[in-house]
Scaffold this motif. Structure first.
Motif, PDB file in Angstrom:
ATOM      1  N   GLU A 124      15.939 -35.969 -18.016  1.00 16.78           N
ATOM      2  CA  GLU A 124      15.085 -37.147 -18.015  1.00 16.78           C
ATOM      3  C   GLU A 124      14.586 -37.385 -19.434  1.00 16.78           C
ATOM      4  O   GLU A 124      14.446 -36.459 -20.216  1.00 16.78           O
ATOM      5  CB  GLU A 124      13.891 -36.927 -17.091  1.00 16.78           C
ATOM      6  CG  GLU A 124      14.280 -36.775 -15.647  1.00 16.78           C
ATOM      7  CD  GLU A 124      13.062 -36.529 -14.773  1.00 16.78           C
ATOM      8  OE1 GLU A 124      11.928 -36.796 -15.208  1.00 16.78           O
ATOM      9  OE2 GLU A 124      13.265 -36.070 -13.653  1.00 16.78           O
ATOM     10  N   ASN A 126      11.721 -38.056 -20.397  1.00 18.82           N
ATOM     11  CA  ASN A 126      10.486 -37.321 -20.645  1.00 18.82           C
ATOM     12  C   ASN A 126      10.673 -35.870 -20.203  1.00 18.82           C
ATOM     13  O   ASN A 126      10.517 -35.528 -19.044  1.00 18.82           O
ATOM     14  CB  ASN A 126       9.310 -37.982 -19.924  1.00 18.82           C
ATOM     15  CG  ASN A 126       9.579 -38.170 -18.442  1.00 18.82           C
ATOM     16  OD1 ASN A 126      10.699 -38.000 -17.978  1.00 18.82           O
ATOM     17  ND2 ASN A 126       8.553 -38.513 -17.705  1.00 18.82           N
ATOM     18  N   ILE A 127      10.995 -35.020 -21.152  1.00 19.88           N
ATOM     19  CA  ILE A 127      11.177 -33.605 -20.890  1.00 19.88           C
ATOM     20  C   ILE A 127       9.786 -33.016 -20.668  1.00 19.88           C
ATOM     21  O   ILE A 127       8.941 -33.059 -21.542  1.00 19.88           O
ATOM     22  CB  ILE A 127      11.892 -32.917 -22.070  1.00 19.88           C
ATOM     23  CG1 ILE A 127      13.266 -33.540 -22.277  1.00 19.88           C
ATOM     24  CG2 ILE A 127      11.989 -31.424 -21.838  1.00 19.88           C
ATOM     25  CD1 ILE A 127      13.951 -33.116 -23.545  1.00 19.88           C
ATOM     26  N   LYS A 128       9.569 -32.489 -19.478  1.00 18.48           N
ATOM     27  CA  LYS A 128       8.237 -31.998 -19.120  1.00 18.48           C
ATOM     28  C   LYS A 128       7.918 -30.685 -19.829  1.00 18.48           C
ATOM     29  O   LYS A 128       6.873 -30.536 -20.419  1.00 18.48           O
ATOM     30  CB  LYS A 128       8.154 -31.816 -17.604  1.00 18.48           C
ATOM     31  CG  LYS A 128       8.499 -33.077 -16.823  1.00 18.48           C
ATOM     32  CD  LYS A 128       7.274 -33.708 -16.263  1.00 18.48           C
ATOM     33  CE  LYS A 128       7.555 -34.868 -15.339  1.00 18.48           C
ATOM     34  NZ  LYS A 128       8.152 -36.017 -15.875  1.00 18.48           N
ATOM     35  N   GLN A 129       8.829 -29.710 -19.721  1.00 12.43           N
ATOM     36  CA  GLN A 129       8.615 -28.429 -20.378  1.00 12.43           C
ATOM     37  C   GLN A 129       9.954 -27.746 -20.596  1.00 12.43           C
ATOM     38  O   GLN A 129      10.945 -28.088 -19.968  1.00 12.43           O
ATOM     39  CB  GLN A 129       7.695 -27.536 -19.562  1.00 12.43           C
ATOM     40  CG  GLN A 129       8.331 -26.991 -18.284  1.00 12.43           C
ATOM     41  CD  GLN A 129       7.360 -26.109 -17.530  1.00 12.43           C
ATOM     42  OE1 GLN A 129       6.227 -26.502 -17.321  1.00 12.43           O
ATOM     43  NE2 GLN A 129       7.816 -24.941 -17.143  1.00 12.43           N
ATOM     44  N   GLU A 153       4.636 -37.056 -27.010  1.00 14.38           N
ATOM     45  CA  GLU A 153       4.200 -36.542 -25.713  1.00 14.38           C
ATOM     46  C   GLU A 153       3.868 -35.054 -25.716  1.00 14.38           C
ATOM     47  O   GLU A 153       3.037 -34.606 -24.937  1.00 14.38           O
ATOM     48  CB  GLU A 153       5.260 -36.833 -24.649  1.00 14.38           C
ATOM     49  CG  GLU A 153       5.416 -38.311 -24.363  1.00 14.38           C
ATOM     50  CD  GLU A 153       6.446 -38.591 -23.291  1.00 14.38           C
ATOM     51  OE1 GLU A 153       6.926 -37.654 -22.636  1.00 14.38           O
ATOM     52  OE2 GLU A 153       6.766 -39.788 -23.110  1.00 14.38           O
ATOM     53  N   HIS A 154       4.552 -34.266 -26.573  1.00 10.96           N
ATOM     54  CA  HIS A 154       4.370 -32.813 -26.534  1.00 10.96           C
ATOM     55  C   HIS A 154       3.877 -32.225 -27.847  1.00 10.96           C
ATOM     56  O   HIS A 154       3.523 -31.053 -27.885  1.00 10.96           O
ATOM     57  CB  HIS A 154       5.681 -32.117 -26.149  1.00 10.96           C
ATOM     58  CG  HIS A 154       6.233 -32.559 -24.835  1.00 10.96           C
ATOM     59  ND1 HIS A 154       5.678 -32.181 -23.635  1.00 10.96           N
ATOM     60  CD2 HIS A 154       7.293 -33.347 -24.519  1.00 10.96           C
ATOM     61  CE1 HIS A 154       6.374 -32.716 -22.639  1.00 10.96           C
ATOM     62  NE2 HIS A 154       7.353 -33.429 -23.154  1.00 10.96           N
TER      63      HIS A 154
END
Length: 178
Positions: A124, A126-129, A153-154
Motif C-alpha cells: 500500500e 501508506n506503509i504502516k510499519q 508520515e513516518h
C-alpha cells in the motif's frame, strides 16, 4: 507502443532462424550441390569454416558473462544484488514495479538473491510499519512521491545507494525509526 517488448531476444528468434536457414541453404548450394569449378567450391568451404569458427568464438566469449545484450533484462541488477547480499536479513520493497521498470527486473533480481531475502511487491502507498526482524530495508526505484510519503508520515529517510539506469535506496537507520 512505448515498451521494451520489441527488443527482447525471444521475439527476434524467427528472424535469426530465417537468416541461419538462408545462409545454410546458400552454403550447401555453393559447397556441395553446385557444378562450379573446384577452386570456387574450396573458397566457399573456407568461408563456411570461417563462419563456424566465428560462431564458436562468439559462444566462448558470451558464455561466461553474467550479462550480455541477449542474456539479461538489466545489467544493473547484478550490482544491486551485490549490495543487497551484504545485508544478513534484508527486505526489498518495490512499489512501482509495473510502471517503467517492469516485472522482468524484479524476477531476475529475485533469482539472484539469497533465499532468506524477502520481497514486498506493490505494498500500500501508506506503509504502516516495517518489522524489526529485518536488518536492512531497500526500495527499488523509489519515486519522489514515495520518499515524500515516508518522510511526512513516518519521519523516515531513505538514502540512494546505487544509481545507473535503475536505482536502489536504503532506509536510513536511526533509533526508533521502525
Amino acid at each position: 507502443m512505448g515498451g521494451l517488448r520489441s527488443v527482447i531476444m525471444r521475439y527476434s528468434i524467427p528472424v535469426y532462424l530465417g537468416c541461419h536457414l538462408a545462409m545454410a541453404y546458400l552454403l550447401a548450394q555453393k559447397t556441395i550441390l553446385s557444378p562450379e569449378v573446384k577452386m570456387r567450391k574450396h573458397l566457399w568451404r573456407l568461408l563456411l569454416l570461417g563462419l563456424i569458427v566465428l560462431q564458436i568464438i562468439s559462444c566462448v566469449i558470451i558464455l561466461p558473462k553474467k550479462t550480455w545484450w541477449n542474456k539479461g533484462y538489466s545489467s544493473d541488477n547484478i550490482a544491486m544484488v551485490n549490495i543487497i547480499k551484504q545485508s544478513q536479513n534484508p527486505l526489498i520493497i518495490c512499489l512501482e514495479c509495473g510502471q517503467d521498470w517492469g516485472w522482468g527486473n524484479v524476477l531476475s533480481i529475485s533469482y539472484l538473491l539469497e533465499p532468506q531475502t524477502k520481497l514486498q511487491l506493490f505494498p500500500e502507498t501508506n506503509i504502516k510499519q516495517i518489522p524489526d526482524t529485518f536488518t536492512d530495508v531497500f526500495f527499488l526505484n523509489a519515486s519522489e512521491k514515495l520518499q515524500y510519503t515516508l518522510k511526512k508520515e513516518h519521519g523516515w529517510n531513505i538514502a540512494l545507494v546505487f544509481k545507473h539506469n535503475q536505482s536502489l535506496w536504503k532506509l536510513k537507520s536511526s533509533t526508533g525509526n521502525k
